[in-house]
Motif scaffolding. Structure first.
Motif: not given
Lengths: 385, 385
Positions: A12-16, A18
């Protein structure tokens, strides 16, 4: 707690921002098929971000995967995969696009005569074509699980499939995508995730204290962020919490070691197949009647839910009853109607029709006790008119 | 919520009798090194279960890995791995055995001159020898994460290591093992897991609503099951919840997207290195003073913790203060003492000594703001006398 096995290898790659990281996740020599839906990604900037991130890749595109991903459309994408020697799939979309991509990941390696067999014969996918996702519509949790639901218009069927070969290699969750999600889809997403939790929680106690609390945590958070998100989907904190709740609601975590129900989904799928009602809304139609009809077997968890999630006090039985009402009110607060007759005028006969369809398909029993018969289903659907 | 990446590929196998499933998880042609600790597995039946499950395998054994796994002992195991052409490691034990096994998984493939470099130079392990675990002592969460802490007696050091190559391929959690865990270790396990959660929670709010609630869920569950487990470790439901809480407390789930502290561990490790106090007990010694000393920066989370986990009401500041007291009382209820002077008579000068050790090692700042200096540490340790 019941025995269980849990393994979820999705990154999971979470973030503004990304999405820009895409190229780090896909092998440089991959021949990528980029899959998407109705094309909203071309107006909200996500398509451009994806293309920019993958500028150095050999990419083929396939757009137009509809909500409730349709088998005939997916067969066209399957031809593209074969003709173009695709080696990697990238789903950019919501649950429908991701589910469709999972079907393709399985079908691409399937050697049987007819890919529909994967669904009709419940063939488990041990190994699928690798794929990643960029989530644009938080709701189904498909971005971190190995299941999919596919629709076949021809026979008005929705069937499910899955297997360890169908976990996304990665999924990118950028909370900024939420700001371009229409109100209707936001409401659907919250309702869908909330009902996913209910299906894995509203059964009977088995002493799985942590799973219960995790499930309650997701519901409490959805209740807390729902009004914030509906009013301002650009609230990045609330948007992030919303996305993360949707993912955690159906990535396997809260279902391990507890009995699960899924009867609401089984009945809801029929309403979508028959009337094309949004998936989440069918759940909101069925769930309250389902819990009222099965009150006796679900009473203890209904009480716990009322106390912990809604903060209700009073006699346990009363708390349980009021908890169902609070659930309906929550759906109404999202402008989600909870009666079938509010969606179609032609609802008469629906219950009998669904009873018949379940009977024809060969009945195994629905719900956590596998005890609901087609007749029970008829009554529950009638209660939902 | 902060940006994060989360991937945890360990397969968790939970349930009574699951040790029998070992042979399904290890390649049939593996040459297995079975690693364990002081030999209690030979009296409680776990050794026999493991041997029976692996009857068809080619197994070499290495017992005697001590609590706070010791580098010199592990080097002996490393020789065995090389001499016997081992291809797969199986840890049967608690956090020390599993951490030691992780060191070996890394060192087995390490080509540098001196394996201690992996620790002293913080070399990340991208690829390690595959290994599985059978957990016999719930506490550290090592069974589902990729980190390890290794002790070097020679220099009185505890150093940590990790990397994506160090996730166990599988971990078997059979709640029946809890019944043979001594009271002292049960108390340590509960304290360790509880403090792991605090380290990832007791910082400052970042709008990560779900992570906060998941963390609170684990603490609430530990508080609920603690008296049950201490009185009757054979209560299978409570034992299962206990194991699962320990795993979830440190498998990455609750730390993603939030600031983390870990100063309590950094200081606690020193107390173990200097006085050989049980790891969990060093955390119980340091944590209350740490939270009192850093009250101003942690106030909001202390209040939330007091309200949600301990059900305290009243003015926020007062709730925050009382929450620290409740934490101490919780440790006391497990017969865990919370002052250094209750463990050693020679506590005078400890604070200065630890200050010195941190200063010598090159100081980067401790805590979620990386702002604690060796002088702060000295005061916190003094407050813990």
């Amino acid at each position: 707690m019941l025995n269980f096995e849990f393994k979820n290898p999705t990154k999971l790659i979470f973030g503004t921002g990304k999405i820009a990281q895409l190229a780090q996740e896909i092998p440089a020599d991959a021949r990528v098929l980029l899959l998407y839906g109705g094309g909203s990604i071309k107006t909200n900037g996500i398509y451009d971000q994806v293309k920019a991130a993958l500028a150095s890749y050999d990419i083929v595109e396939f757009g137009g995967i509809p909500a409730n991903p349709e088998y005939e459309v997916l067969l066209q994408a399957l031809s593209v995969i074969k003709e173009q020697s695709i080696t990697y799939l990238l789903a950019v979309g919501g649950g429908s696009v991701i589910d469709g991509t999972k079907f393709l990941a399985s079908a691409a390696y399937y050697t049987g005569p007819e890919p529909w067999d994967i669904l009709s014969q419940s063939i488990r996918t041990e190994h699928g074509m690798p794929f990643g996702t960029v989530l644009t519509l938080p709701a189904t949790g498909s971005e971190m699980n190995s299941g999919a639901v596919i629709t076949r218009a021809e026979t008005q069927e929705k069937r499910s499939m899955g297997g360890p070969g169908l976990f996304p290699a990665f999924s990118i969750l950028d909370p900024q995508v939420v700001r371009s999600v229409p109100q209707r889809q936001l409401a659907n997403g919250i309702t869908d995730a909330f009902t996913h939790v209910l299906e894995q929680y509203m059964t009977y106690p088995v002493g799985a204290r942590l799973q219960d609390r995790f499930a309650e945590s997701i519901m409490q958070t959805l209740i807390e962020i729902a009004p914030v998100i509906m009013q301002n989907p650009a609230d990045t904190d609330a948007a992030g919490d919303f996305m993360y709740c949707c993912t955690m609601a159906l990535n396997g975590l809260i279902q391990k070691g507890v009995p699960t129900d899924w009867a609401v989904h089984a009945m809801g799928h029929e309403l979508t197949a028959l009337y094309n009602i949004d998936h989440a809304r069918t759940l909101a139609i069925i769930a309250p009647s389902h819990y009222r009809y099965n009150f006796r077997t679900k009473r203890e968890k209904l009480t716990q839910y009322g106390q912990r999630v809604w903060g209700l006090t009073g006699p346990p039985e009363e708390v349980a009853i009021r908890a169902i009402g609070r659930t309906e009110e929550f759906f109404h607060s999202l402008d989600i109607k909870t009666k079938l007759s509010q969606y179609t005028e032609n609802y008469e006969g629906t219950a009998e029709r669904i009873e018949e369809r379940f009977t024809e398909r060969g009945w195994l029993g629905l719900g956590e006790h596998k005890s609901l018969t087609p007749q029970d289903v008829r009554t529950i659907v009638e209660m939902s008119y």
